[in-house]
Design a protein around this motif. Structure first.
Motif, short mmCIF file in Angstrom:
data_model
loop_
_atom_site.label_atom_id
_atom_site.label_comp_id
_atom_site.label_asym_id
_atom_site.label_seq_id
_atom_site.Cartn_x
_atom_site.Cartn_y
_atom_site.Cartn_z
N ASP A 1 65.03 19.71 -24.12
CA ASP A 1 63.72 19.97 -23.53
C ASP A 1 62.68 19.51 -24.54
O ASP A 1 63.04 19.09 -25.65
CB ASP A 1 63.57 21.43 -23.07
N VAL A 2 61.43 19.55 -24.13
CA VAL A 2 60.41 18.90 -24.96
C VAL A 2 60.38 19.49 -26.37
O VAL A 2 60.39 18.78 -27.36
CB VAL A 2 59.02 19.02 -24.30
N GLY A 3 60.39 20.81 -26.44
CA GLY A 3 60.31 21.47 -27.74
C GLY A 3 61.54 21.23 -28.59
O GLY A 3 61.47 21.17 -29.81
N ASN A 4 62.69 21.09 -27.93
CA ASN A 4 63.94 20.95 -28.66
C ASN A 4 64.04 19.62 -29.41
O ASN A 4 64.88 19.46 -30.29
CB ASN A 4 65.13 21.11 -27.72
N ASP A 5 63.21 18.64 -29.03
CA ASP A 5 63.18 17.37 -29.76
C ASP A 5 62.82 17.59 -31.23
O ASP A 5 63.15 16.77 -32.08
CB ASP A 5 62.16 16.40 -29.14
N HIS A 6 62.12 18.69 -31.53
CA HIS A 6 61.77 18.97 -32.92
C HIS A 6 62.96 19.51 -33.70
O HIS A 6 62.92 19.60 -34.91
CB HIS A 6 60.64 19.99 -33.00
N ARG A 7 64.00 19.95 -32.98
CA ARG A 7 65.19 20.49 -33.65
C ARG A 7 66.31 19.45 -33.68
O ARG A 7 66.70 18.97 -34.72
CB ARG A 7 65.70 21.74 -32.94
N LEU A 8 66.84 19.14 -32.49
CA LEU A 8 68.02 18.29 -32.42
C LEU A 8 67.75 16.93 -33.04
O LEU A 8 66.87 16.20 -32.60
CB LEU A 8 68.46 18.10 -30.97
N PHE B 1 78.03 27.07 -28.03
CA PHE B 1 77.23 25.85 -27.91
C PHE B 1 75.84 26.19 -28.45
O PHE B 1 75.12 26.99 -27.86
CB PHE B 1 77.19 25.41 -26.45
N ARG B 2 75.50 25.56 -29.58
CA ARG B 2 74.31 26.02 -30.30
C ARG B 2 73.09 25.13 -30.11
O ARG B 2 72.11 25.26 -30.83
CB ARG B 2 74.63 26.07 -31.80
N MET B 3 73.14 24.22 -29.15
CA MET B 3 72.04 23.26 -29.04
C MET B 3 70.88 23.73 -28.17
O MET B 3 69.77 23.22 -28.29
CB MET B 3 72.57 21.97 -28.45
N VAL B 4 71.15 24.66 -27.25
CA VAL B 4 70.13 25.00 -26.26
C VAL B 4 68.84 25.46 -26.94
O VAL B 4 68.89 26.15 -27.97
CB VAL B 4 70.65 26.10 -25.30
N GLY B 5 67.71 25.08 -26.39
CA GLY B 5 66.41 25.46 -26.96
C GLY B 5 66.05 26.89 -26.61
O GLY B 5 66.51 27.43 -25.60
N SER B 6 65.21 27.49 -27.46
CA SER B 6 64.91 28.91 -27.29
C SER B 6 64.12 29.20 -26.02
O SER B 6 64.19 30.30 -25.50
CB SER B 6 64.13 29.41 -28.50
N SER B 7 63.35 28.22 -25.52
CA SER B 7 62.53 28.52 -24.34
C SER B 7 63.23 28.11 -23.05
O SER B 7 62.78 28.41 -21.96
CB SER B 7 61.19 27.78 -24.44
N ASP B 8 64.34 27.42 -23.19
CA ASP B 8 64.98 26.78 -22.04
C ASP B 8 65.89 27.75 -21.29
O ASP B 8 66.37 28.73 -21.85
CB ASP B 8 65.82 25.61 -22.56
N SER B 9 66.16 27.43 -20.03
CA SER B 9 67.18 28.17 -19.29
C SER B 9 68.55 27.77 -19.82
O SER B 9 68.75 26.63 -20.20
CB SER B 9 67.09 27.81 -17.81
N ILE B 10 69.49 28.71 -19.82
CA ILE B 10 70.84 28.36 -20.25
C ILE B 10 71.64 27.77 -19.09
O ILE B 10 72.78 27.35 -19.27
CB ILE B 10 71.62 29.55 -20.85
N ALA B 11 71.04 27.75 -17.89
CA ALA B 11 71.79 27.27 -16.72
C ALA B 11 72.31 25.84 -16.90
O ALA B 11 73.51 25.60 -16.71
CB ALA B 11 70.95 27.40 -15.46
N PRO B 12 71.46 24.86 -17.24
CA PRO B 12 71.96 23.48 -17.30
C PRO B 12 73.16 23.32 -18.24
O PRO B 12 74.12 22.62 -17.91
CB PRO B 12 70.76 22.68 -17.81
N ALA B 13 73.12 23.96 -19.39
CA ALA B 13 74.24 23.84 -20.32
C ALA B 13 75.52 24.37 -19.68
O ALA B 13 76.59 23.77 -19.83
CB ALA B 13 73.92 24.60 -21.60
N ASN B 14 75.40 25.47 -18.98
CA ASN B 14 76.60 26.04 -18.38
C ASN B 14 77.06 25.26 -17.15
O ASN B 14 78.26 25.19 -16.88
CB ASN B 14 76.39 27.53 -18.08
N LEU C 1 58.28 31.62 -27.77
CA LEU C 1 59.63 31.17 -27.45
C LEU C 1 59.81 29.67 -27.69
O LEU C 1 60.88 29.13 -27.50
CB LEU C 1 59.96 31.51 -26.00
N HIS C 2 58.73 28.99 -28.07
CA HIS C 2 58.80 27.56 -28.33
C HIS C 2 59.86 27.26 -29.40
O HIS C 2 60.07 28.05 -30.31
CB HIS C 2 57.44 27.04 -28.80
N GLU C 3 60.52 26.10 -29.26
CA GLU C 3 61.58 25.73 -30.19
C GLU C 3 61.07 25.46 -31.60
O GLU C 3 61.84 25.54 -32.55
CB GLU C 3 62.33 24.49 -29.69
N LYS C 4 59.81 25.10 -31.72
CA LYS C 4 59.31 24.77 -33.06
C LYS C 4 57.85 25.17 -33.17
O LYS C 4 56.95 24.30 -33.17
CB LYS C 4 59.47 23.25 -33.28
#
Ligand code: ADP
Ligand code: MG
Length: 702
Positions: free
Chosen positions: A378-385, A457-470, A314-317
């Motif tokens: 989140d940490v993994g999402n730094d490799h994407r965004l 909203f397409r930024m959320v990372g794959s391993s992250d909870s969707i709660a904070p975005a919402n 489930l890691h973002e990268k």
């Protein structure tokens, strides 16, 4: 798993849902519970006892021996503490199966083992879980038997939120209250409740478990920390929507079946762009239920993968140079009587309420772009965004041709008099039907895109909870609604006032709208000119949580206190440092114990070969040249390893934000310096010498 089944029969069979409640609860208790779910009244302990008992009997019939309060602490995953239903043995030596209303409503896990960001000193480590009766309880089957899971929120002894769910529920209250004011202004007296609806599309990778287990980087950090690109990557785009391989199909079938039993509406599955990458999307649901369901989906995918000899990443990268994974958070706002506030209708230019809501969302996203960006960090999402891939780190909003045109008419002429209509798509073959086209094409590069009757909203990372975005979406839009309602409720001439306000909202916040290619360098420049923030890393994003405007926003809607925000910021810095520290240490371990020794063995073999070939009087220049190349990489690797060890030691003495920054700026760079010569060596070293499976094997041999 059963061979053949009827989906309609198994759907929700492990959920204590409305049908079960109706069947099993006395009428008055059922009615009271419904009122509690709607937020009208509190549940009495007597009613809770009846519900708990019915739940227990139902769960035991499903084979449950234990119950657990299932919650989402700030670790990114879920947590639970299991208690069995058994009572103390009676005189006759027998036990009863018991579950009280008190145990249903409140639990007390050992809070000290979960991150609190300084909210709780150890001497006051108490924390409570509280039943979220709006998200249904379920029975989960696993190797340990069956367990009754009760979705809960998790708070400290003094009432501060220690989890994802508490602020989410608070933010849902906030948007409900403010959205109802807007509806009332338009003469709506029938809608009683407004709820955000969310559908989260989940991306993931699947790899073979045997291969996975040979790689410490995957085991400890969820991503590869070394690895040269395979000769074939995703350049052919042939994986996307490609036919799904047998082994993966069997996995998906089981995942769907388990999710359906749990009442999760697994709906769409397909391959993604990268090899070994896939996606699963449910049908959208009420925000907090969608959040719970997404956690369940991640849990089930991981568990079922193991059963199939696979691992779900489930890691973002997971793989450098290959597309990463995200989670598209589709969000809309709907009333209890079925009105979607984001539905433009066929002629949006005439739909004043829709235009006002659109203006409100534009204002919210423009004003709080940094918070939205933070919510997806989140940490993994730094490799994407903000790295070379989807979506960019700059928040912008895609409206599509039709809405953009309406917005521009309003800004330029003060009035919108037409809406571009959808046409027919000519298929050009007489046997194929002509299709109705959507009025708007898709834009795949926008981080926040209007897609028909919802925002994606397409930024959320794959391993992250969707709660904070919402939480952020609900709260910032609630704020816009509030300001709008405050103004319009005072207006003498509502029609005039609303017209002027829409025009003002569009004009003031038009800079957030961008319909072009979000990946281009021109956009980065253009966005800077427009004054839109470009926040490149998680560590940089975190500071937006504690700035005065944020505190004011969240406190005024009772979503977060300042103390809660500070704690969340601290938790994030710490999470970042911990994750990079683990990655760095894993690299040190792999390089020192596996990779460098393997490369040494290979150079030894080459050296022997050079000597033997020379002795035999033949030309050994190829071997000698290769030896010199590999020895060069070896030396660079050893130097970089020493440096990485040094900087990791320095990092250990720092803390908080400073530590996180050091990890981001210094440790990550040193990690890159170690990876480079080793990846280069992988390209030339004899495969027999390489200590673990390569990218090719991981990505293409599933
Ligand atoms: P895509 O083409 O991007 O995959 P879909 O229409 O298939 O878009 O929907 C993607 C996700 O959005 C699904 O989870 C779907 O249930 C959800 N969705 C659809 N309509 C809404 C809505 N009005 N509000 C929230 N989510 C929605
Ligand atoms: Mg999508």
């Amino acid at each position: 798993m059963s061979e053949k089944f009827n989906v309609a029969d198994i759907f929700g069979e492990n959920v204590f849902n409305d049908t079960v409640m109706r069947e099993r609860l006395p009428k008055n208790v059922y009615k009271n519970l419904k009122l509690t779910m709607e937020g009208v009244q509190e549940l009495s302990l007597a009613d809770a006892d009846v519900i708990a008992n019915a739940m227990k009997d139902w769960a035991i019939e499903k084979g449950a021996t234990h119950y657990t309060h299932w919650f989402q602490p700030l670790t990114g995953t879920t947590a639970e503490k299991h208690d069995s239903f058994i009572s103390a043995p009676k005189e006759n030596g027998k036990v009863l199966m018991e579950f009280s209303g008190k145990e249903l409503i409140k639990g007390e896990p050992d809070a000290s083992s979960f991150p609190s960001g300084g909210l709780r000193a150890t001497f006051e480590a108490r924390g409570y879980t509280a039943w979220d009766c709006t998200s249904p309880a379920f029975v989960r089957e696993g190797a340990q038997g069956a367990t009754l899971c009760i979705p809960t929120a998790f708070c400290s002894y003094t009432g501060e939120a220690l989890d994802q769910k508490t602020p989410l529920l608070r933010s849902m209250d906030a948007i409900n209250e403010q959205a109802l004011r807007i509806l009332k202004l338009f003469g709506n007296t029938t809608s009683k409740k407004v709820t955000p609806s969310v559908g989260a599309e989940q991306e993931y990778f699947i790899v073979d478990r045997e291969k996975y287990l040979q790689r410490k980087d995957l085991i400890f950090s969820g991503r590869t920390l070394f690895g040269a690109m395979p000769p074939k990557g995703q350049e052919l785009d042939d994986h996307y929507f490609g036919s799904i391989r047998e082994r993966i199909s069997a996995f998906m079938k089981d995942v769907n079946e388990e999710l359906w039993k749990l009442g999760v509406t697994a709906k769409t599955q397909h391959n993604e762009v990268a090899p070994a990458q896939h996606e699963l999307a449910p049908i959208y649901a009420q925000c907090n239920i969608a959040t719970d369901n997404n956690q369940l989906m991640m849990e089930v995918m991981k568990k079922v993968a193991t059963r199939h000899g696979l691992v779900c990443l489930l890691h973002e990268k997971p793989f450098a140079g290959v597309n990463g994974s995200g989670k598209h958070n589709n969000w809309s706002i709907t009333t209890d009587d079925g009105i979607n506030l984001l539905d433009p209708g066929k002629t949006p230019h005439e739909n004043i309420q829709f235009l006002l809501v659109l203006g409100a969302v534009m204002k919210a996203v423009d004003t709080h772009a940094d918070l939205l960006r933070e919510s997806a960090s989140d940490v993994g999402n730094d490799h994407r965004l903000g790295a070379n891939e989807a979506p960019p780190a700059i928040i912008s909003m895609f409206l599509g041709e039709q809405l953009e045109d309406v917005v521009e008419q309003l800004i330029d002429k003060g009035d919108a008099t037409s809406s571009i209509q959808k046409g027919k798509l000519k298929t050009g073959a007489s046997t194929l039907p002509d299709l109705n086209k959507d009025a708007t094409d898709r834009n795949r590069t926008s981080p926040f895109a209007f897609t028909g009757n919802k925002f994606e909203f397409r930024m959320v990372g794959s391993s992250d909870s969707i709660a904070p975005a919402n939480v952020v979406l609900n709260t910032i839009v609630a704020e816009s609604f509030k300001e709008i309602a405050d103004e319009l409720e005072k207006a003498d001439n509502f029609d005039m006032a609303v017209h002027d306000l829409i025009k003002k909202l569009f004009t003031d916040h038009h800079r957030i709208v961008f319909n072009g290619n979000g990946y281009s360098d021109e956009w980065v420049e253009e966005a800077a000119k427009r004054g839109l923030p470009n926040i490149k890393s998680m560590v940089e994003a975190v500071s937006s949580l504690t700035k005065p405007e944020t505190v004011k926003l969240f406190e005024s809607f009772g979503v977060f206190t300042e103390a809660e925000l500070k704690s969340r910021a601290e938790i994030k810095y710490e999470a970042y440092s911990k994750a990079i520290n683990i990655e760095a240490k894993t690299m040190i371990d792999m390089a020192g114990k596996e990779l460098i020794p393997s490369i040494i063995s290979y150079t030894t073999e080459l050296a022997n070969s050079v000597l033997t070939v020379k002795e035999a009087g033949a030309d050994a220049s190829v071997q000698a040249e290769l030896l010199s190349t590999v020895s060069g990489y070896l030396k660079d690797a050893q130097t970089a390893l020493t440096k990485l060890k040094e900087v990791v030691a320095v990092a250990a003495d720092k803390e908080g934000k400073e530590q996180a920054e050091y990890f981001r700026d210094v440790v990550k760079e040193a990690m890159g310096e170690l990876r480079a010569p080793i990846d280069a060596a992988e390209m030339v070293v004899d495969k027999e010498f390489w200590p673990f499976p390569s990218y090719s094997e991981l990505l293409f041999e599933v």
